[in-house]
Design an enzyme around this catalytic site. Structure first.
Site, PDB file in Angstrom:
ATOM      1  N   THR A 193     -13.641  -5.512   7.101  1.00 16.76           N
ATOM      2  CA  THR A 193     -13.056  -3.855   6.909  1.00 16.76           C
ATOM      3  C   THR A 193     -12.025  -3.590   7.387  1.00 16.76           C
ATOM      4  O   THR A 193     -11.541  -2.822   8.002  1.00 16.76           O
ATOM      5  CB  THR A 193     -14.265  -3.156   7.841  1.00 16.76           C
ATOM      6  OG1 THR A 193     -14.691  -3.931   9.414  1.00 16.76           O
ATOM      7  CG2 THR A 193     -16.082  -3.260   7.873  1.00 16.76           C
ATOM      8  N   CYS A 194     -11.354  -4.533   8.195  1.00 17.38           N
ATOM      9  CA  CYS A 194      -9.857  -4.471   8.764  1.00 17.38           C
ATOM     10  C   CYS A 194      -9.061  -4.116   7.874  1.00 17.38           C
ATOM     11  O   CYS A 194      -8.248  -4.988   6.775  1.00 17.38           O
ATOM     12  CB  CYS A 194      -9.722  -5.884   9.295  1.00 17.38           C
ATOM     13  SG  CYS A 194      -8.386  -5.876   9.547  1.00 17.38           S
ATOM     14  N   THR A 195      -8.226  -3.197   8.138  1.00 20.09           N
ATOM     15  CA  THR A 195      -7.032  -2.483   6.850  1.00 20.09           C
ATOM     16  C   THR A 195      -5.862  -3.804   6.529  1.00 20.09           C
ATOM     17  O   THR A 195      -5.430  -3.441   6.034  1.00 20.09           O
ATOM     18  CB  THR A 195      -6.697  -1.532   7.459  1.00 20.09           C
ATOM     19  OG1 THR A 195      -7.944  -0.188   7.986  1.00 20.09           O
ATOM     20  CG2 THR A 195      -5.260  -0.728   6.854  1.00 20.09           C
TER      21      THR A 195
END
Length: 116
Positions: free
Chosen positions: A11-13
């Site tokens: 989920t880390c951009t």
């Protein structure tokens, strides 16, 4: 050619942006979602050795557990910090990229080019 391994959180951009860069460069890589799989002590020590960074250097300061444990005000040894990363994987900054005996904390993501 050495395998490239990316320690990431899906989920880390920043992790997603790194994957785009690696794919654009035609680089094959393996993802390790250490938030799900966890970390072993030896694994964290290997990451630190390959990146040349200290445990304090790779602490993710924006995580709630960092504040809960008051890590900014505690003088902990390298081994104590590694143990906390094993217990609380969210404390390890991301993404970390390893290739052979080298590695980088890919912040900014262009730092990964040091491994090409």
């Amino acid at each position: 050619m050495d395998q490239i391994t990316v320690y990431e959180k899906p989920t880390c951009t920043t992790c997603r942006n790194l994957f785009v860069l690696l794919k654009e460069e035609g680089v094959d890589f393996e993802k390790v979602d250490y938030h799900v799989l966890g970390l072993r002590t030896e694994e964290v020590k290997d990451i630190l050795a390959k990146t040349g960074l200290s445990a304090r250097d790779v602490l993710r300061r924006r995580e709630p557990v960092y504040k809960e444990l008051d890590l900014g005000n505690r003088d902990l040894s390298e081994d104590e910090l590694v143990a906390l990363m094993v217990e609380h994987p969210a404390l390890l900054e991301r993404p970390i990229v390893l290739k052979g005996d080298r590695g980088v904390l890919a912040r900014p993501i262009d730092k990964v080019r040091e491994l090409f």
